[in-house]
Design a protein around this motif. Structure first.
Motif, PDB file in Angstrom:
ATOM      1  N   THR A 153     -70.843 -21.387   4.171  1.00 11.61           N
ATOM      2  CA  THR A 153     -70.429 -21.665   5.597  1.00 11.61           C
ATOM      3  C   THR A 153     -69.257 -20.688   5.665  1.00 11.61           C
ATOM      4  O   THR A 153     -68.540 -20.206   4.559  1.00 11.61           O
ATOM      5  CB  THR A 153     -70.201 -22.897   5.619  1.00 11.61           C
ATOM      6  OG1 THR A 153     -68.851 -23.189   5.229  1.00 11.61           O
ATOM      7  CG2 THR A 153     -71.227 -23.795   5.347  1.00 11.61           C
ATOM      8  N   GLY A 154     -69.012 -20.415   6.899  1.00 13.20           N
ATOM      9  CA  GLY A 154     -67.742 -19.837   7.556  1.00 13.20           C
ATOM     10  C   GLY A 154     -66.331 -20.414   6.987  1.00 13.20           C
ATOM     11  O   GLY A 154     -65.450 -19.845   7.067  1.00 13.20           O
ATOM     12  N   ASP A 155     -66.482 -21.450   6.551  1.00 13.54           N
ATOM     13  CA  ASP A 155     -65.235 -22.336   5.896  1.00 13.54           C
ATOM     14  C   ASP A 155     -65.082 -22.163   4.444  1.00 13.54           C
ATOM     15  O   ASP A 155     -64.339 -22.732   3.575  1.00 13.54           O
ATOM     16  CB  ASP A 155     -65.190 -23.648   6.244  1.00 13.54           C
ATOM     17  CG  ASP A 155     -64.921 -23.863   7.552  1.00 13.54           C
ATOM     18  OD1 ASP A 155     -64.303 -23.480   8.174  1.00 13.54           O
ATOM     19  OD2 ASP A 155     -66.017 -24.909   7.826  1.00 13.54           O
ATOM     20  N   ASN A 156     -66.288 -21.131   3.978  1.00 14.23           N
ATOM     21  CA  ASN A 156     -65.966 -20.625   2.576  1.00 14.23           C
ATOM     22  C   ASN A 156     -66.500 -21.694   1.755  1.00 14.23           C
ATOM     23  O   ASN A 156     -65.935 -21.978   0.288  1.00 14.23           O
ATOM     24  CB  ASN A 156     -64.619 -20.128   1.875  1.00 14.23           C
ATOM     25  CG  ASN A 156     -64.736 -19.244   0.947  1.00 14.23           C
ATOM     26  OD1 ASN A 156     -65.992 -18.773   0.582  1.00 14.23           O
ATOM     27  ND2 ASN A 156     -63.647 -18.904   0.376  1.00 14.23           N
ATOM     28  N   VAL A 157     -67.511 -22.635   1.972  1.00 15.67           N
ATOM     29  CA  VAL A 157     -68.140 -23.749   1.272  1.00 15.67           C
ATOM     30  C   VAL A 157     -69.611 -23.281   0.877  1.00 15.67           C
ATOM     31  O   VAL A 157     -69.982 -22.914   1.755  1.00 15.67           O
ATOM     32  CB  VAL A 157     -68.038 -25.014   2.080  1.00 15.67           C
ATOM     33  CG1 VAL A 157     -68.680 -26.212   1.395  1.00 15.67           C
ATOM     34  CG2 VAL A 157     -66.617 -25.558   2.229  1.00 15.67           C
ATOM     35  N   LEU A 158     -69.579 -23.415  -0.493  1.00 19.21           N
ATOM     36  CA  LEU A 158     -70.972 -23.004  -0.742  1.00 19.21           C
ATOM     37  C   LEU A 158     -71.958 -24.179  -1.225  1.00 19.21           C
ATOM     38  O   LEU A 158     -71.538 -24.842  -2.120  1.00 19.21           O
ATOM     39  CB  LEU A 158     -70.919 -22.047  -1.943  1.00 19.21           C
ATOM     40  CG  LEU A 158     -72.286 -21.686  -2.658  1.00 19.21           C
ATOM     41  CD1 LEU A 158     -72.984 -20.726  -1.632  1.00 19.21           C
ATOM     42  CD2 LEU A 158     -71.735 -20.576  -3.862  1.00 19.21           C
ATOM     43  N   PHE A 159     -73.018 -24.193  -0.530  1.00 18.93           N
ATOM     44  CA  PHE A 159     -74.058 -25.214  -0.861  1.00 18.93           C
ATOM     45  C   PHE A 159     -75.021 -24.563  -1.634  1.00 18.93           C
ATOM     46  O   PHE A 159     -75.654 -23.540  -1.483  1.00 18.93           O
ATOM     47  CB  PHE A 159     -74.653 -25.593   0.607  1.00 18.93           C
ATOM     48  CG  PHE A 159     -73.816 -26.455   1.269  1.00 18.93           C
ATOM     49  CD1 PHE A 159     -73.638 -28.037   1.069  1.00 18.93           C
ATOM     50  CD2 PHE A 159     -72.874 -26.048   2.449  1.00 18.93           C
ATOM     51  CE1 PHE A 159     -72.942 -28.633   1.952  1.00 18.93           C
ATOM     52  CE2 PHE A 159     -72.012 -26.870   2.956  1.00 18.93           C
ATOM     53  CZ  PHE A 159     -72.080 -28.287   2.691  1.00 18.93           C
ATOM     54  N   LEU A 160     -75.335 -25.411  -2.846  1.00 22.29           N
ATOM     55  CA  LEU A 160     -76.020 -24.595  -4.049  1.00 22.29           C
ATOM     56  C   LEU A 160     -77.287 -24.795  -4.204  1.00 22.29           C
ATOM     57  O   LEU A 160     -77.957 -24.245  -4.975  1.00 22.29           O
ATOM     58  CB  LEU A 160     -75.157 -25.232  -5.334  1.00 22.29           C
ATOM     59  CG  LEU A 160     -73.854 -24.664  -5.355  1.00 22.29           C
ATOM     60  CD1 LEU A 160     -73.037 -25.802  -6.385  1.00 22.29           C
ATOM     61  CD2 LEU A 160     -73.575 -23.334  -5.825  1.00 22.29           C
ATOM     62  N   GLY A 161     -78.100 -25.639  -3.095  1.00 26.19           N
ATOM     63  CA  GLY A 161     -79.349 -26.345  -3.441  1.00 26.19           C
ATOM     64  C   GLY A 161     -79.291 -26.962  -4.870  1.00 26.19           C
ATOM     65  O   GLY A 161     -78.396 -27.699  -5.281  1.00 26.19           O
ATOM     66  N   ASP A 162     -80.201 -26.582  -6.006  1.00 22.81           N
ATOM     67  CA  ASP A 162     -80.310 -27.005  -7.190  1.00 22.81           C
ATOM     68  C   ASP A 162     -80.098 -26.039  -8.091  1.00 22.81           C
ATOM     69  O   ASP A 162     -80.329 -25.879  -9.275  1.00 22.81           O
ATOM     70  CB  ASP A 162     -81.439 -27.707  -7.557  1.00 22.81           C
ATOM     71  CG  ASP A 162     -81.964 -28.979  -6.718  1.00 22.81           C
ATOM     72  OD1 ASP A 162     -80.873 -29.619  -6.092  1.00 22.81           O
ATOM     73  OD2 ASP A 162     -82.959 -29.349  -6.564  1.00 22.81           O
TER      74      ASP A 162
END
Ligand SMILES: [Zn+2]
Length: 293
Positions: A153-162
């Motif tokens: 995201t634009g806040d530099n948060v990474l959603f990793l899935g699995d």
């Protein structure tokens, strides 16, 4: 109780069994990253969105597995939102009937049809070439599933899935789902190089440093590779390998686990065979697997 946690100016995630991401793309519209396992779970998440007066405009599903896309249909029915997924995942989410057969290798057994295994289909589109809401970035992380993606995201948060799971999940499951071991290990290497403020696994607690999580997930694969190689030191039938593996990790076999975890053991056998560390031979109409020392 599920809560909505703020982790950046516009980035949130839901606590609970599945860490669904939320990215605010206007004052009252959000993009979800994955969608929960089914419509009941999705409606629980929706209650929190309603309290904020937020509507879902887009869902990005990291991959086609039911625990990630099972809630998508609920949101699409309610908000008429778009659903994006990578490559073949969009087709699979749009016509879910084929998905359980990927694990079983034939038309699936009806008794296995739980909500981890089967999801409502919805109208998903291939994310390739699509204009994404400002700040969102896609990261290719294949291996756990074919063409899986992570979302930054634009806040530099990474959603990793699995791409990785939490330590507590590894401890409990011992054998986690991987479609392609070679790709999975490469994605772990990729992940190690990515600087983010926070990393959010779908199954497991968010971390601010990814290195330890990558290390233990890689270690788990290496241990399982060694386990399968050790079992096949003498020629083994597939069911014997499953039996020995389950004994080794102190798991109890069920039809469901034979199907899902058995598939995972096949992933290891396939990888070892493809890299020349395993061979097969047919003797007396039995297919035998043997480690090449
Ligand atoms: Zn999952």
């Amino acid at each position: 109780m599920i809560e909505l946690i703020k982790v950046g100016e516009r980035t949130y995630y839901f606590t609970g069994l599945f860490h669904v991401g939320v990215y605010l793309i206007s004052y009252d519209e959000v993009c979800l990253i994955d969608a929960g396992i089914d419509k009941e779970y999705a409606s629980e998440l929706d209650e929190l969105l309603i309290m904020k007066n937020w509507k879902v405009r887009l869902i990005i599903n990291t991959h086609y597995h039911a625990d990630h896309c099972g809630g998508s249909r609920y949101f699409q029915d309610k908000y008429n939102c778009k659903i994006y997924a990578s490559g073949i995942n969009a087709a699979l989410i749009s016509d879910y009937d084929i998905c359980p057969a990927i694990v079983w290798g034939a038309s699936p057994l009806n008794v296995l049809m739980n909500n981890y295994y089967y999801a409502d289909s919805c109208d998903a589109e291939d994310i390739t070439g699509k204009k994404l809401p400002e700040g969102l970035e896609i990261l290719k992380l294949p291996g756990h599933a074919i063409s899986m993606i992570g979302v930054k995201t634009g806040d530099n948060v990474l959603f990793l899935g699995d791409a990785v799971v939490g330590a507590e999940v590894l401890e409990k499951e011992k054998l986690t789902y991987i479609y392609d071991i070679g790709e999975y290990l490469k994605s772990l290497d990729t992940l190690e190089q990515i600087e983010s403020k926070m990393y959010v696994p779908y199954h497991g607690e968010p971390v601010t440093d990814i290195k330890e999580l990558v290390r233990i997930n890689r270690e788990n694969v290496i241990i399982n590779l060694k386990r399968v190689k050790a079992i096949c030191r003498t020629p083994r039938k597939f069911d014997e390998i499953v039996h020995e593996f389950f004994n080794d990790v102190d798991m109890e076999l069920t039809l469901y686990k034979y199907n899902v975890k058995g598939g995972m053991i096949k992933t290891y056998l396939t990888y070892l065979h493809n890299i020349g560390k395993m061979e097969t031979e047919c003797i007396d109409n039995y297919l035998l697997w043997q480690t090449i020392s």
